[in-house]
Scaffold this motif. Structure first.
Motif, PDB file in Angstrom:
ATOM      1  N   THR A  15       0.834  -1.202   0.000  1.00 21.71           N
ATOM      2  CA  THR A  15       0.000   0.000   0.000  1.00 21.71           C
ATOM      3  C   THR A  15       0.871   1.254   0.000  1.00 21.71           C
ATOM      4  O   THR A  15       0.603   2.217  -0.725  1.00 21.71           O
ATOM      5  CB  THR A  15      -0.938  -0.008   1.227  1.00 21.71           C
ATOM      6  N   VAL A  16       1.937   1.234   0.787  1.00 26.87           N
ATOM      7  CA  VAL A  16       2.860   2.369   0.849  1.00 26.87           C
ATOM      8  C   VAL A  16       3.542   2.565  -0.505  1.00 26.87           C
ATOM      9  O   VAL A  16       3.599   3.692  -1.026  1.00 26.87           O
ATOM     10  CB  VAL A  16       3.913   2.179   1.967  1.00 26.87           C
ATOM     11  N   VAL A  17       4.047   1.489  -1.084  1.00 35.72           N
ATOM     12  CA  VAL A  17       4.719   1.569  -2.380  1.00 35.72           C
ATOM     13  C   VAL A  17       3.756   2.105  -3.440  1.00 35.72           C
ATOM     14  O   VAL A  17       4.112   2.998  -4.227  1.00 35.72           O
ATOM     15  CB  VAL A  17       5.307   0.192  -2.788  1.00 35.72           C
ATOM     16  N   ASN A  18       2.542   1.595  -3.459  1.00 37.68           N
ATOM     17  CA  ASN A  18       1.546   2.082  -4.422  1.00 37.68           C
ATOM     18  C   ASN A  18       1.234   3.557  -4.199  1.00 37.68           C
ATOM     19  O   ASN A  18       1.074   4.320  -5.152  1.00 37.68           O
ATOM     20  CB  ASN A  18       0.259   1.254  -4.338  1.00 37.68           C
ATOM     21  N   TYR A  19       1.159   3.965  -2.947  1.00 36.86           N
ATOM     22  CA  TYR A  19       0.910   5.368  -2.621  1.00 36.86           C
ATOM     23  C   TYR A  19       2.039   6.250  -3.173  1.00 36.86           C
ATOM     24  O   TYR A  19       1.778   7.293  -3.782  1.00 36.86           O
ATOM     25  CB  TYR A  19       0.779   5.545  -1.108  1.00 36.86           C
ATOM     26  N   ILE A  20       3.275   5.831  -2.996  1.00 39.69           N
ATOM     27  CA  ILE A  20       4.417   6.609  -3.492  1.00 39.69           C
ATOM     28  C   ILE A  20       4.377   6.666  -5.021  1.00 39.69           C
ATOM     29  O   ILE A  20       4.574   7.732  -5.613  1.00 39.69           O
ATOM     30  CB  ILE A  20       5.748   6.035  -2.972  1.00 39.69           C
ATOM     31  N   TYR A  21       4.086   5.548  -5.672  1.00 43.19           N
ATOM     32  CA  TYR A  21       3.977   5.536  -7.138  1.00 43.19           C
ATOM     33  C   TYR A  21       2.887   6.481  -7.629  1.00 43.19           C
ATOM     34  O   TYR A  21       3.061   7.173  -8.631  1.00 43.19           O
ATOM     35  CB  TYR A  21       3.676   4.120  -7.669  1.00 43.19           C
ATOM     36  N   ARG A  22       1.748   6.506  -6.953  1.00 49.22           N
ATOM     37  CA  ARG A  22       0.636   7.350  -7.382  1.00 49.22           C
ATOM     38  C   ARG A  22       0.857   8.824  -7.081  1.00 49.22           C
ATOM     39  O   ARG A  22       0.287   9.683  -7.740  1.00 49.22           O
ATOM     40  CB  ARG A  22      -0.667   6.909  -6.705  1.00 49.22           C
ATOM     41  N   ASN A  23       1.672   9.121  -6.076  1.00 50.20           N
ATOM     42  CA  ASN A  23       1.822  10.504  -5.612  1.00 50.20           C
ATOM     43  C   ASN A  23       3.235  11.054  -5.752  1.00 50.20           C
ATOM     44  O   ASN A  23       3.570  12.061  -5.127  1.00 50.20           O
ATOM     45  CB  ASN A  23       1.364  10.591  -4.154  1.00 50.20           C
ATOM     46  N   TYR A  24       4.061  10.429  -6.599  1.00 55.51           N
ATOM     47  CA  TYR A  24       5.469  10.831  -6.723  1.00 55.51           C
ATOM     48  C   TYR A  24       5.653  12.302  -7.092  1.00 55.51           C
ATOM     49  O   TYR A  24       6.654  12.913  -6.750  1.00 55.51           O
ATOM     50  CB  TYR A  24       6.198   9.951  -7.750  1.00 55.51           C
ATOM     51  N   ALA A  25       4.687  12.880  -7.790  1.00 62.51           N
ATOM     52  CA  ALA A  25       4.827  14.274  -8.237  1.00 62.51           C
ATOM     53  C   ALA A  25       4.467  15.271  -7.134  1.00 62.51           C
ATOM     54  O   ALA A  25       4.710  16.461  -7.276  1.00 62.51           O
ATOM     55  CB  ALA A  25       3.975  14.522  -9.479  1.00 62.51           C
ATOM     56  N   SER A  26       3.926  14.778  -6.048  1.00 62.19           N
ATOM     57  CA  SER A  26       3.594  15.631  -4.905  1.00 62.19           C
ATOM     58  C   SER A  26       4.835  15.836  -4.052  1.00 62.19           C
ATOM     59  O   SER A  26       5.787  15.067  -4.148  1.00 62.19           O
ATOM     60  CB  SER A  26       2.509  14.957  -4.052  1.00 62.19           C
ATOM     61  N   PRO A  27       4.804  16.836  -3.189  1.00 64.38           N
ATOM     62  CA  PRO A  27       5.969  17.061  -2.310  1.00 64.38           C
ATOM     63  C   PRO A  27       6.020  16.054  -1.164  1.00 64.38           C
ATOM     64  O   PRO A  27       5.695  16.358  -0.018  1.00 64.38           O
ATOM     65  CB  PRO A  27       5.761  18.494  -1.811  1.00 64.38           C
ATOM     66  N   LEU A  28       6.380  14.812  -1.490  1.00 68.06           N
ATOM     67  CA  LEU A  28       6.439  13.738  -0.493  1.00 68.06           C
ATOM     68  C   LEU A  28       7.739  13.801   0.311  1.00 68.06           C
ATOM     69  O   LEU A  28       8.789  14.119  -0.233  1.00 68.06           O
ATOM     70  CB  LEU A  28       6.382  12.368  -1.173  1.00 68.06           C
ATOM     71  N   THR A  29       7.633  13.460   1.582  1.00 68.51           N
ATOM     72  CA  THR A  29       8.813  13.266   2.431  1.00 68.51           C
ATOM     73  C   THR A  29       8.615  11.952   3.175  1.00 68.51           C
ATOM     74  O   THR A  29       7.481  11.478   3.332  1.00 68.51           O
ATOM     75  CB  THR A  29       8.973  14.397   3.469  1.00 68.51           C
ATOM     76  N   ALA A  30       9.707  11.396   3.657  1.00 68.71           N
ATOM     77  CA  ALA A  30       9.607  10.162   4.448  1.00 68.71           C
ATOM     78  C   ALA A  30       8.711  10.415   5.657  1.00 68.71           C
ATOM     79  O   ALA A  30       7.882   9.568   6.006  1.00 68.71           O
ATOM     80  CB  ALA A  30      10.995   9.697   4.879  1.00 68.71           C
ATOM     81  N   LYS A  31       8.864  11.580   6.261  1.00 71.44           N
ATOM     82  CA  LYS A  31       8.073  11.915   7.451  1.00 71.44           C
ATOM     83  C   LYS A  31       6.575  11.984   7.121  1.00 71.44           C
ATOM     84  O   LYS A  31       5.752  11.445   7.862  1.00 71.44           O
ATOM     85  CB  LYS A  31       8.557  13.248   8.026  1.00 71.44           C
ATOM     86  N   SER A  32       6.215  12.622   6.006  1.00 76.15           N
ATOM     87  CA  SER A  32       4.793  12.751   5.660  1.00 76.15           C
ATOM     88  C   SER A  32       4.179  11.401   5.291  1.00 76.15           C
ATOM     89  O   SER A  32       3.038  11.112   5.653  1.00 76.15           O
ATOM     90  CB  SER A  32       4.589  13.762   4.530  1.00 76.15           C
ATOM     91  N   VAL A  33       4.932  10.564   4.583  1.00 73.67           N
ATOM     92  CA  VAL A  33       4.415   9.245   4.202  1.00 73.67           C
ATOM     93  C   VAL A  33       4.279   8.353   5.437  1.00 73.67           C
ATOM     94  O   VAL A  33       3.270   7.676   5.618  1.00 73.67           O
ATOM     95  CB  VAL A  33       5.295   8.588   3.110  1.00 73.67           C
ATOM     96  N   ALA A  34       5.278   8.370   6.293  1.00 76.54           N
ATOM     97  CA  ALA A  34       5.218   7.574   7.530  1.00 76.54           C
ATOM     98  C   ALA A  34       4.012   8.009   8.367  1.00 76.54           C
ATOM     99  O   ALA A  34       3.265   7.159   8.871  1.00 76.54           O
ATOM    100  CB  ALA A  34       6.512   7.724   8.326  1.00 76.54           C
TER     101      ALA A  34
END
Length: 121
Positions: A15-34
């Protein structure tokens, strides 16, 4: 859709990997995803290394650079526009990560995969 991850759960990391793939263009950080998945940053890093063999930052850069490659080959977007489209905030950041992963600049990559007529080879 997103709920707390169970520690060590295979479903969680997918689920996390899919979330990163779907949202890679957003300003993602390890902290925000965690935080989104209610796990710690060290746990996120551990799960990613186990599943995709990259830490968060390297995994996100791989995804972004791969999408940049696609855009460089299939569109006429400027390198800056490609950088912004894949989630980087500058052309310099895209170029730095691109060179690190592809051992050439985005412009050189585009040139390598286009014929003199401008068509994709």
């Amino acid at each position: 859709e997103i709920s707390a991850c169970l520690v060590g759960s295979e479903m969680c990391i997918e689920t996390v990997v899919n979330y990163i793939y779907r949202n890679y263009a957003s300003p993602l950080t390890a902290k925000s995803v965690a935080a989104k998945f209610q796990i710690t940053v060290p746990k996120l890093q551990q799960l990613l290394v186990e599943q995709v063999e990259f830490n968060f930052e390297d995994f996100l850069n791989q995804i972004r650079v791969n999408h940049a490659c696609e855009l460089l080959i299939t569109t006429e977007l400027t390198v800056l526009d490609v950088a912004l489209d894949v989630g980087y905030n500058s052309q310099k950041t895209l170029t730095r990560n691109f060179v690190k992963l592809k051992v050439m600049t985005p412009s050189a990559f585009r040139g390598k995969f286009r014929s003199k007529s401008g068509r994709v080879l």
